[in-house]
Scaffold this motif. Sequence first.
Motif, short mmCIF file in Angstrom:
data_model
loop_
_atom_site.label_atom_id
_atom_site.label_comp_id
_atom_site.label_asym_id
_atom_site.label_seq_id
_atom_site.Cartn_x
_atom_site.Cartn_y
_atom_site.Cartn_z
N THR A 105 1.02 -1.23 0.15
CA THR A 105 -0.04 0.02 -0.09
C THR A 105 0.75 1.31 0.06
O THR A 105 2.08 1.19 0.51
CB THR A 105 -0.97 0.08 1.10
OG1 THR A 105 0.10 0.04 2.52
CG2 THR A 105 -1.90 -1.36 1.26
N VAL A 106 0.33 2.28 -0.50
CA VAL A 106 0.93 3.63 -0.57
C VAL A 106 -0.09 4.70 -0.07
O VAL A 106 -1.22 4.71 -0.65
CB VAL A 106 1.34 3.91 -2.03
CG1 VAL A 106 2.10 5.71 -1.86
CG2 VAL A 106 2.29 3.13 -2.63
N PRO A 107 0.26 5.18 0.91
CA PRO A 107 -0.78 6.28 1.38
C PRO A 107 -0.93 7.22 0.44
O PRO A 107 -0.26 7.78 -0.48
CB PRO A 107 -0.04 7.02 2.56
CG PRO A 107 1.01 6.15 3.11
CD PRO A 107 1.53 5.31 1.78
N LEU A 108 -2.61 7.54 0.34
CA LEU A 108 -2.79 8.61 -0.76
C LEU A 108 -2.38 9.93 -0.83
O LEU A 108 -2.06 10.75 -1.71
CB LEU A 108 -4.31 8.63 -0.62
CG LEU A 108 -5.35 7.42 -0.78
CD1 LEU A 108 -6.74 7.77 -0.71
CD2 LEU A 108 -5.00 7.18 -2.28
N SER A 109 -1.76 10.18 0.68
CA SER A 109 -1.37 11.67 0.67
C SER A 109 0.15 11.57 0.02
O SER A 109 0.65 12.77 -0.35
CB SER A 109 -1.00 11.99 2.43
OG SER A 109 -0.43 11.01 2.74
N THR A 169 -6.15 14.17 -0.79
CA THR A 169 -6.60 14.50 0.40
C THR A 169 -7.85 13.32 0.92
O THR A 169 -7.92 13.43 2.00
CB THR A 169 -7.00 15.71 0.74
OG1 THR A 169 -8.00 16.25 -0.21
CG2 THR A 169 -5.81 16.71 0.41
N ARG A 170 -8.29 12.74 -0.10
CA ARG A 170 -9.50 11.71 0.27
C ARG A 170 -9.44 10.83 -0.66
O ARG A 170 -9.11 10.71 -1.98
CB ARG A 170 -10.88 12.58 0.27
CG ARG A 170 -11.18 13.10 -0.86
CD ARG A 170 -12.56 13.88 -0.90
NE ARG A 170 -13.00 14.30 -2.10
CZ ARG A 170 -13.14 13.61 -3.24
NH1 ARG A 170 -13.30 12.30 -3.11
NH2 ARG A 170 -13.74 14.29 -4.26
N PRO A 171 -9.99 9.41 -0.57
CA PRO A 171 -10.03 8.49 -1.31
C PRO A 171 -11.07 8.63 -2.43
O PRO A 171 -11.99 9.46 -1.94
CB PRO A 171 -10.25 7.48 -0.39
CG PRO A 171 -10.98 7.86 0.95
CD PRO A 171 -10.41 9.18 1.16
N PRO A 172 -10.84 8.22 -3.49
CA PRO A 172 -11.86 8.59 -4.59
C PRO A 172 -13.20 7.61 -4.14
O PRO A 172 -13.21 6.80 -3.45
CB PRO A 172 -11.31 7.99 -5.91
CG PRO A 172 -10.23 7.10 -5.46
CD PRO A 172 -9.78 7.50 -4.06
N GLU A 202 2.65 12.47 -13.02
CA GLU A 202 3.33 12.69 -11.81
C GLU A 202 3.07 11.66 -10.92
O GLU A 202 3.98 11.05 -10.14
CB GLU A 202 3.37 14.17 -11.47
CG GLU A 202 4.32 14.42 -10.27
CD GLU A 202 4.29 15.63 -9.80
OE1 GLU A 202 4.36 15.93 -8.33
OE2 GLU A 202 4.25 16.73 -10.47
N GLN A 203 1.69 11.67 -10.32
CA GLN A 203 1.44 10.75 -9.51
C GLN A 203 1.60 9.22 -9.81
O GLN A 203 1.96 8.44 -8.93
CB GLN A 203 -0.56 11.01 -9.21
CG GLN A 203 -0.58 12.06 -8.51
CD GLN A 203 -1.85 12.38 -8.66
OE1 GLN A 203 -2.64 12.19 -9.39
NE2 GLN A 203 -2.62 13.02 -7.57
N ALA A 204 1.47 8.62 -11.12
CA ALA A 204 2.01 7.48 -11.77
C ALA A 204 3.21 7.09 -11.28
O ALA A 204 3.72 6.04 -11.09
CB ALA A 204 1.46 7.37 -12.84
N ASP A 205 4.09 8.29 -11.48
CA ASP A 205 5.52 7.94 -11.44
C ASP A 205 5.84 7.86 -9.85
O ASP A 205 6.65 6.84 -9.64
CB ASP A 205 6.38 9.00 -11.93
CG ASP A 205 6.27 9.33 -13.44
OD1 ASP A 205 6.23 8.29 -14.06
OD2 ASP A 205 6.43 10.39 -13.76
N ILE A 206 5.33 8.66 -9.06
CA ILE A 206 5.40 8.33 -7.43
C ILE A 206 5.02 6.78 -7.24
O ILE A 206 5.61 5.95 -6.63
CB ILE A 206 4.58 9.21 -6.83
CG1 ILE A 206 5.21 10.73 -7.21
CG2 ILE A 206 4.79 9.01 -5.27
CD1 ILE A 206 4.40 11.74 -6.45
N LEU A 207 3.76 6.28 -7.64
CA LEU A 207 3.38 5.02 -7.46
C LEU A 207 4.27 3.93 -7.99
O LEU A 207 4.76 2.89 -7.37
CB LEU A 207 2.05 4.80 -7.89
CG LEU A 207 0.88 5.67 -7.15
CD1 LEU A 207 -0.40 5.24 -8.01
CD2 LEU A 207 0.67 5.21 -5.71
#
Length: 61
Positions: free
Chosen positions: A30-34, A39-42, A51-56
């Motif tokens: 798991t990766v925290p959404l933050s 800031t909240r789950p979809p 950029e978010q995909a790269d982080i994941l």
Amino acid sequence: MKQACVTEEHLRNYLPCYVWGVQDPVRISTVPLSDIGMTRPPQSWQYITDEQADILERRLA
């Protein structure tokens, strides 16, 4: 149809219907959404930025 709790008539109104089956699911870490700026789950699904995909990808590698 009984397991889906719908009538045959109801299904026929929505033909063609498609069903996805999931076999042998694998839990990923798991990766925290933050961590990706959320800031909240979809509610059900959500597009993410490149950029978010790269982080994941870096976190799950």
